[in-house]
Design a protein around this motif. Sequence first.
Motif, PDB file in Angstrom:
ATOM      1  N   ALA A 106      40.555  37.872  31.868  1.00  0.00           N
ATOM      2  CA  ALA A 106      41.876  38.125  31.733  1.00  0.00           C
ATOM      3  C   ALA A 106      42.772  38.242  32.862  1.00  0.00           C
ATOM      4  CB  ALA A 106      42.173  39.533  30.854  1.00  0.00           C
ATOM      5  N   LEU A 107      42.167  38.378  34.010  1.00  0.00           N
ATOM      6  CA  LEU A 107      42.917  38.577  35.640  1.00  0.00           C
ATOM      7  C   LEU A 107      43.370  37.237  36.014  1.00  0.00           C
ATOM      8  CD1 LEU A 107      43.784  40.410  37.608  1.00  0.00           C
ATOM      9  CD2 LEU A 107      41.617  39.950  38.825  1.00  0.00           C
ATOM     10  N   PRO A 108      42.474  36.087  35.974  1.00  0.00           N
ATOM     11  CA  PRO A 108      43.127  35.004  36.276  1.00  0.00           C
ATOM     12  C   PRO A 108      44.487  34.650  35.476  1.00  0.00           C
ATOM     13  CG  PRO A 108      40.823  34.798  36.338  1.00  0.00           C
ATOM     14  CD  PRO A 108      41.228  35.966  35.487  1.00  0.00           C
ATOM     15  N   GLY A 109      44.276  34.592  34.126  1.00  0.00           N
ATOM     16  CA  GLY A 109      45.461  34.380  33.277  1.00  0.00           C
ATOM     17  C   GLY A 109      46.672  35.095  33.672  1.00  0.00           C
ATOM     18  N   PHE A 110      46.464  36.275  33.839  1.00  0.00           N
ATOM     19  CA  PHE A 110      47.593  37.351  34.262  1.00  0.00           C
ATOM     20  C   PHE A 110      48.261  36.674  35.549  1.00  0.00           C
ATOM     21  CE2 PHE A 110      48.946  40.766  37.010  1.00  0.00           C
ATOM     22  CZ  PHE A 110      50.145  41.252  36.257  1.00  0.00           C
ATOM     23  N   LEU A 111      47.458  36.413  36.463  1.00  0.00           N
ATOM     24  CA  LEU A 111      47.984  35.993  37.750  1.00  0.00           C
ATOM     25  C   LEU A 111      48.828  34.616  37.831  1.00  0.00           C
ATOM     26  CD1 LEU A 111      45.210  37.377  40.214  1.00  0.00           C
ATOM     27  CD2 LEU A 111      47.418  38.342  39.776  1.00  0.00           C
ATOM     28  N   ILE A 112      48.190  33.899  37.022  1.00  0.00           N
ATOM     29  CA  ILE A 112      48.839  32.361  36.733  1.00  0.00           C
ATOM     30  C   ILE A 112      50.158  32.292  36.022  1.00  0.00           C
ATOM     31  CG2 ILE A 112      48.526  30.141  35.646  1.00  0.00           C
ATOM     32  CD1 ILE A 112      45.586  30.324  36.134  1.00  0.00           C
ATOM     33  N   ALA A 113      50.094  33.324  34.902  1.00  0.00           N
ATOM     34  CA  ALA A 113      51.580  33.529  34.420  1.00  0.00           C
ATOM     35  C   ALA A 113      52.553  34.315  35.313  1.00  0.00           C
ATOM     36  CB  ALA A 113      51.257  34.448  33.244  1.00  0.00           C
ATOM     37  N   GLN A 114      51.993  35.139  36.058  1.00  0.00           N
ATOM     38  CA  GLN A 114      52.794  35.833  36.988  1.00  0.00           C
ATOM     39  C   GLN A 114      53.444  34.792  37.870  1.00  0.00           C
ATOM     40  OE1 GLN A 114      54.588  38.859  36.462  1.00  0.00           O
ATOM     41  NE2 GLN A 114      53.446  38.696  34.604  1.00  0.00           N
ATOM     42  N   GLN A 115      52.623  33.999  38.628  1.00  0.00           N
ATOM     43  CA  GLN A 115      52.958  33.007  39.394  1.00  0.00           C
ATOM     44  C   GLN A 115      53.880  32.005  38.739  1.00  0.00           C
ATOM     45  OE1 GLN A 115      49.892  30.321  40.815  1.00  0.00           O
ATOM     46  NE2 GLN A 115      50.458  30.510  42.751  1.00  0.00           N
ATOM     47  N   ALA A 116      53.830  31.596  37.755  1.00  0.00           N
ATOM     48  CA  ALA A 116      54.689  30.692  37.049  1.00  0.00           C
ATOM     49  C   ALA A 116      56.026  31.542  36.954  1.00  0.00           C
ATOM     50  CB  ALA A 116      53.826  30.382  35.760  1.00  0.00           C
ATOM     51  N   TRP A 143      35.864  38.678  43.260  1.00  0.00           N
ATOM     52  CA  TRP A 143      36.596  37.599  42.576  1.00  0.00           C
ATOM     53  C   TRP A 143      37.795  37.048  43.748  1.00  0.00           C
ATOM     54  CZ3 TRP A 143      42.040  36.829  41.234  1.00  0.00           C
ATOM     55  CH2 TRP A 143      42.098  35.598  40.596  1.00  0.00           C
ATOM     56  N   LEU A 144      38.343  38.041  44.299  1.00  0.00           N
ATOM     57  CA  LEU A 144      39.448  37.651  45.406  1.00  0.00           C
ATOM     58  C   LEU A 144      38.772  36.491  46.567  1.00  0.00           C
ATOM     59  CD1 LEU A 144      41.328  40.854  45.831  1.00  0.00           C
ATOM     60  CD2 LEU A 144      42.308  38.729  44.752  1.00  0.00           C
ATOM     61  N   GLU A 145      37.725  36.665  46.909  1.00  0.00           N
ATOM     62  CA  GLU A 145      37.092  35.975  47.661  1.00  0.00           C
ATOM     63  C   GLU A 145      36.784  34.171  47.272  1.00  0.00           C
ATOM     64  OE1 GLU A 145      33.680  37.820  49.473  1.00  0.00           O
ATOM     65  OE2 GLU A 145      34.773  39.449  50.123  1.00  0.00           O
ATOM     66  N   SER A 146      36.794  34.202  45.749  1.00  0.00           N
ATOM     67  CA  SER A 146      36.710  32.707  45.266  1.00  0.00           C
ATOM     68  C   SER A 146      37.521  31.899  45.672  1.00  0.00           C
ATOM     69  CB  SER A 146      36.312  32.951  43.745  1.00  0.00           C
ATOM     70  OG  SER A 146      37.655  33.458  43.197  1.00  0.00           O
ATOM     71  N   PRO A 147      37.146  30.595  45.566  1.00  0.00           N
ATOM     72  CA  PRO A 147      38.064  29.600  45.849  1.00  0.00           C
ATOM     73  C   PRO A 147      39.288  29.638  44.851  1.00  0.00           C
ATOM     74  CG  PRO A 147      36.027  28.689  45.881  1.00  0.00           C
ATOM     75  CD  PRO A 147      35.722  30.021  45.183  1.00  0.00           C
ATOM     76  N   GLU A 148      38.931  29.828  43.730  1.00  0.00           N
ATOM     77  CA  GLU A 148      40.137  29.911  42.550  1.00  0.00           C
ATOM     78  C   GLU A 148      41.048  30.976  42.677  1.00  0.00           C
ATOM     79  OE1 GLU A 148      39.417  32.356  38.305  1.00  0.00           O
ATOM     80  OE2 GLU A 148      39.145  30.195  37.908  1.00  0.00           O
ATOM     81  N   LEU A 152      45.655  31.090  44.256  1.00  0.00           N
ATOM     82  CA  LEU A 152      46.804  31.934  43.579  1.00  0.00           C
ATOM     83  C   LEU A 152      47.346  32.968  44.440  1.00  0.00           C
ATOM     84  CD1 LEU A 152      45.123  32.578  40.060  1.00  0.00           C
ATOM     85  CD2 LEU A 152      46.967  31.107  40.689  1.00  0.00           C
ATOM     86  N   VAL A 153      46.412  33.539  45.207  1.00  0.00           N
ATOM     87  CA  VAL A 153      46.766  34.746  46.026  1.00  0.00           C
ATOM     88  C   VAL A 153      46.800  34.388  47.545  1.00  0.00           C
ATOM     89  CG1 VAL A 153      45.540  36.925  46.632  1.00  0.00           C
ATOM     90  CG2 VAL A 153      45.476  36.185  44.404  1.00  0.00           C
ATOM     91  N   SER A 154      47.772  34.950  48.097  1.00  0.00           N
ATOM     92  CA  SER A 154      47.991  34.713  49.513  1.00  0.00           C
ATOM     93  C   SER A 154      47.436  35.819  50.404  1.00  0.00           C
ATOM     94  CB  SER A 154      49.442  34.590  49.969  1.00  0.00           C
ATOM     95  OG  SER A 154      50.282  35.737  49.741  1.00  0.00           O
ATOM     96  N   GLY A 155      47.434  36.800  49.825  1.00  0.00           N
ATOM     97  CA  GLY A 155      46.654  38.046  50.369  1.00  0.00           C
ATOM     98  C   GLY A 155      46.682  39.435  49.297  1.00  0.00           C
ATOM     99  N   TYR A 156      46.310  40.532  49.911  1.00  0.00           N
ATOM    100  CA  TYR A 156      45.967  41.534  49.104  1.00  0.00           C
ATOM    101  C   TYR A 156      45.907  42.979  49.890  1.00  0.00           C
ATOM    102  CZ  TYR A 156      40.793  41.116  49.476  1.00  0.00           C
ATOM    103  OH  TYR A 156      39.967  41.199  50.158  1.00  0.00           O
ATOM    104  N   ALA A 157      46.302  44.002  49.320  1.00  0.00           N
ATOM    105  CA  ALA A 157      45.944  45.201  50.233  1.00  0.00           C
ATOM    106  C   ALA A 157      46.075  46.405  49.477  1.00  0.00           C
ATOM    107  CB  ALA A 157      47.249  45.528  51.241  1.00  0.00           C
ATOM    108  N   GLU A 158      45.228  47.348  49.783  1.00  0.00           N
ATOM    109  CA  GLU A 158      45.055  48.455  48.869  1.00  0.00           C
ATOM    110  C   GLU A 158      46.714  49.381  48.656  1.00  0.00           C
ATOM    111  OE1 GLU A 158      42.864  52.471  50.184  1.00  0.00           O
ATOM    112  OE2 GLU A 158      41.260  50.961  49.454  1.00  0.00           O
TER     113      GLU A 158
END
Length: 177
Positions: A106-116, A143-148, A152-158
Motif C-alpha cells: 500500500a505504501l508505494p501506491g500512496f506515495l505515487i498517488a500523492q506525488q501525482a 524500504w526508504l533505502e530501496s531504489p524504488e 519517489l522520496v527526496s528525504g524524510y525525517a522523524e
Amino acid sequence: MKGRRLSEEEARAWAKVASTVKRIGPREASLPEFQAALEAGEAELREEKKPARKTPLRAVSPEPPAPKVPVPPADRGREKRVRRGKLDIAATFDLHGHTQISAARALPGFLIAQQADGARCVLVITGKGREGQGVLRRNFLLWLESPEARALVSGYAESHPKHGGSGAFYVFLRRTE
C-alpha cells in the motif's frame, strides 16, 4: 500376543523386509546385530546414542539489530517549515492495522498517488512498536533505502511530537517531471 517371540521363519522373513526399507532406527552398521537379536527372539535392541553435533549451534542474538538512524532530508529547510507549521502536510498514511505485506504493497501506491497530485510532504505513521523497535517502523526505514523509494522520496525525517514523534515520519516527495 504380548511377550510372544518370533519363530525362526518369521525372524528371517522380517529380516528380509527390514533390509528393503529405509532405516530410521538402528544404523546400518548395527543391522547384523539387529537381525541376530530378532532371530534370538530378543524383544528389543538397545538404542545407540546419537553422535554429538559436529558443528556448534550459532548463538542467536536476543535483540534485533537497531534500525539505521534516518538520513536527514535533502532540504533541511522544508523539515523546519513543516515543524513550524509553515509547510502543509498534504496527506497522512497510517500503517496501524497493516501487516508487513499489506503495508509494503500500500505504501508505494500512496506515495505515487500523492506525488501525482503534486504533494511535497506527507506524514507516514508507522507506530513505535515495542521499545521503539516495531516491525512496520523498521521495514519502513529499510524500504526508504530501496531504489524504488529513491525515485519517489527526496528525504524524510522523524516527525515533531505534535505529529506523532518517533512513531511517524515526514516524507518529502520529489517533483514530478
